[in-house]
Design a protein around this motif. Sequence first.
Motif, PDB file in Angstrom:
ATOM      1  N   PRO A  12     -18.191   2.133   4.442  1.00 24.46           N
ATOM      2  CA  PRO A  12     -16.960   1.398   4.095  1.00 24.46           C
ATOM      3  C   PRO A  12     -16.000   1.288   5.276  1.00 24.46           C
ATOM      4  O   PRO A  12     -15.371   0.246   5.471  1.00 24.46           O
TER       5      PRO A  12
ATOM      6  N   ALA B 254     -14.563  -2.233   7.039  1.00 25.50           N
ATOM      7  CA  ALA B 254     -13.157  -2.570   7.272  1.00 25.50           C
ATOM      8  C   ALA B 254     -12.897  -2.815   8.750  1.00 25.50           C
ATOM      9  O   ALA B 254     -12.242  -3.793   9.130  1.00 25.50           O
TER      10      ALA B 254
ATOM     11  N   SER C 298       0.839  -1.199   0.000  1.00 33.53           N
ATOM     12  CA  SER C 298       0.000   0.000   0.000  1.00 33.53           C
ATOM     13  C   SER C 298       0.873   1.247   0.000  1.00 33.53           C
ATOM     14  O   SER C 298       0.469   2.284  -0.535  1.00 33.53           O
TER      15      SER C 298
ATOM     16  N   ASP D  15      -8.042  -3.101   3.451  1.00 31.59           N
ATOM     17  CA  ASP D  15      -8.258  -1.669   3.699  1.00 31.59           C
ATOM     18  C   ASP D  15      -8.006  -1.338   5.161  1.00 31.59           C
ATOM     19  O   ASP D  15      -7.323  -0.371   5.492  1.00 31.59           O
TER      20      ASP D  15
ATOM     21  N   LYS E 250     -11.166  -7.662   0.628  1.00 30.73           N
ATOM     22  CA  LYS E 250     -10.854  -6.267   0.309  1.00 30.73           C
ATOM     23  C   LYS E 250     -10.884  -5.406   1.574  1.00 30.73           C
ATOM     24  O   LYS E 250      -9.992  -4.585   1.807  1.00 30.73           O
ATOM     25  N   TYR E 251     -11.922  -5.613   2.394  1.00 26.36           N
ATOM     26  CA  TYR E 251     -12.074  -4.794   3.590  1.00 26.36           C
ATOM     27  C   TYR E 251     -10.984  -5.087   4.606  1.00 26.36           C
ATOM     28  O   TYR E 251     -10.527  -4.214   5.325  1.00 26.36           O
TER      29      TYR E 251
ATOM     30  N   THR F  64      -4.184  -1.745   6.285  1.00 27.17           N
ATOM     31  CA  THR F  64      -3.145  -0.883   5.755  1.00 27.17           C
ATOM     32  C   THR F  64      -3.438   0.592   5.968  1.00 27.17           C
ATOM     33  O   THR F  64      -2.611   1.421   5.657  1.00 27.17           O
ATOM     34  N   ALA F  65      -4.606   0.919   6.510  1.00 28.86           N
ATOM     35  CA  ALA F  65      -4.972   2.328   6.649  1.00 28.86           C
ATOM     36  C   ALA F  65      -3.949   3.093   7.474  1.00 28.86           C
ATOM     37  O   ALA F  65      -3.553   4.195   7.136  1.00 28.86           O
TER      38      ALA F  65
ATOM     39  N   TYR G  80     -10.732   8.528   8.293  1.00 28.18           N
ATOM     40  CA  TYR G  80     -11.703   8.353   7.221  1.00 28.18           C
ATOM     41  C   TYR G  80     -12.644   9.549   7.163  1.00 28.18           C
ATOM     42  O   TYR G  80     -12.920  10.100   6.099  1.00 28.18           O
TER      43      TYR G  80
END
Lengths: 298, 294
Positions: free
Chosen positions: B211, B215, A180, B285, B281-282, B288-289, B178
Amino acid sequence: MKIRKFLYSQRVAPYVFVLPFILSFCFFWIYPLCSTIVMSFQDILPTRTEWVGLKNYKKLLIDTTFHQAVINSFQYMLLTILLLIPFPMAFAVMMDSRLVKAKGVWKAFLYLPALTSVVISGTLFRLMFSEYSTGQLNVITGILGLGTFKWLKVKATGLFALVMVCCWRWTGVNMLYFLSGLKSIDGALYESAEIDGASAIQKFRFITIPLLKPTTIYVLTISIYAGLAMFMESYMLWAGPDSPNNIGLTIVGYLYKRGITKNQLGYGSAVGLVLLAIALVINVVQLILSGTFKKEEK
Amino acid sequence: MESRKSSSLDKLGMNKKNKILSIFATGWFALLSLIIVFPIFAGLLASFRPGQELIRKGLSIDLDVTTMTLNNYLYLFSGNADSQKYFMWFKNSLMLTLISVVGTLAVCYLVAYGLSMYEFPLRNFLFFLVIATMMVPFEILMLPLYKEVISLNLIDTTSGVLLPGICAASTIFFFRQYMIGLPKELLDAGRIDGATEYGICFKIMLPITKPAFAAMSILCAMGAWNNILWPMLVYRSASKFTLPIGLNTLLTPYGNNYDVLIAGSMFGIIPVFIVFLCFQKYFIDGMTAGAVKG
């Protein structure tokens, strides 16, 4: 009605929203932190509590078991950093190229170990590192002609087993972090470097590595903390907080043995605070060396 | 990610349509995946053999199909005392995970909402405190929290397990990062339409934060399902044990319960795997946020 209006006003609402954090912060962070600092200067006996000044800390200075635990934790932390930063970074760069096919499949596989609990992964590794010649690791060393080992009874191989559990679980996760990070690098930089005639290695050295720095610092920070605070992996490999000659004893393991098993809350607190001091110092030094503070001043 | 035109290795000038290199690189990841899956695969094979063999021989790949039986799993589902115990742990883990996810997300969403949607004097200071709590590993607070939970009479209760961790700093951090990017004009629009501050929070902002919820719920669920250290300290009665605590009690030197241990361990991974495969996918996300923005 007045109270309702007060609570619904735009100026008070944010405080209502953050109230749970303030409560939790007071009750489950500041209070325990202060109480562990206080306890570290006390002897806590079932019937009474005695102030003993620096006695617990002085005892730590000459406690060779504690020194062993600190050494073990440091060795573990250094090895995991050495293995869990360069390799996942290299894998991420490879994975990011168009050379690799079926990326989704490999990413899912590499991520799998992080999903298993430390109990299950620890049990599997404990059994794989069995000292019998039929244990998986001894089968492998047998094929390589190295003979068999009593993996979990000797310091070096015990540490190896611990590091293996860690690498097994976190290589995929760290790779995802770096992936990422790579995504956020601007492709135009590589193009202009190409026009200037930079080689692949130069581009990696002067573009990829510097621009991955925020990710690297993040991974390094969590690795330092996780490495120094490791306990459950060792607990599972040796099926409890005790290991032969303390080869698997970590700082938190010692805190657990003293504080929980032996119920010496004072001494255990002192162990915890020394760990906190070590972790903070290393982290601050690391952040200063990497220039993170400088960037924020701008 | 796969569909991007150029990637870092390509940018490094290695994009020469080199098929051999491509096979080599793909093969490398296949090999790595094989090594990674190896322990789980060995465990899966072992779960089809008597548990006594594990204690006598250790864990290794044994592909001999003739010695495999379903006995461990039949025993696990037989409904006898061991089986009942196992599914009690399983149920406890499910319940704890569910309550923990709902509680953590609700609390952390509200806190992050306050920290990101309003300008107020203490805002930056409070956010600094959120970060500060992340700087102290949980293990250090374990002893005083244990003592505190005992004196609050919360020992052996689910509240005792959940309350200290319900305001998870990392979850607040994620939600805040977010939401800070969401348009604040929505708040004013809501106010003009006559919505209250709390109405805006639940009716306008909550839906567009979905979203982030997806996650975080997966990440929290995985953490709660696998958590052992703190629940192990708080729960005392065997009827409240979660799956990791229960499995851990089977890890005795005598190995008399290894049938349940190995089959139960393998069966216990299944829920997490299913969730992972559905919501990969979540997962990524959420994971790695912190790395990109922090």
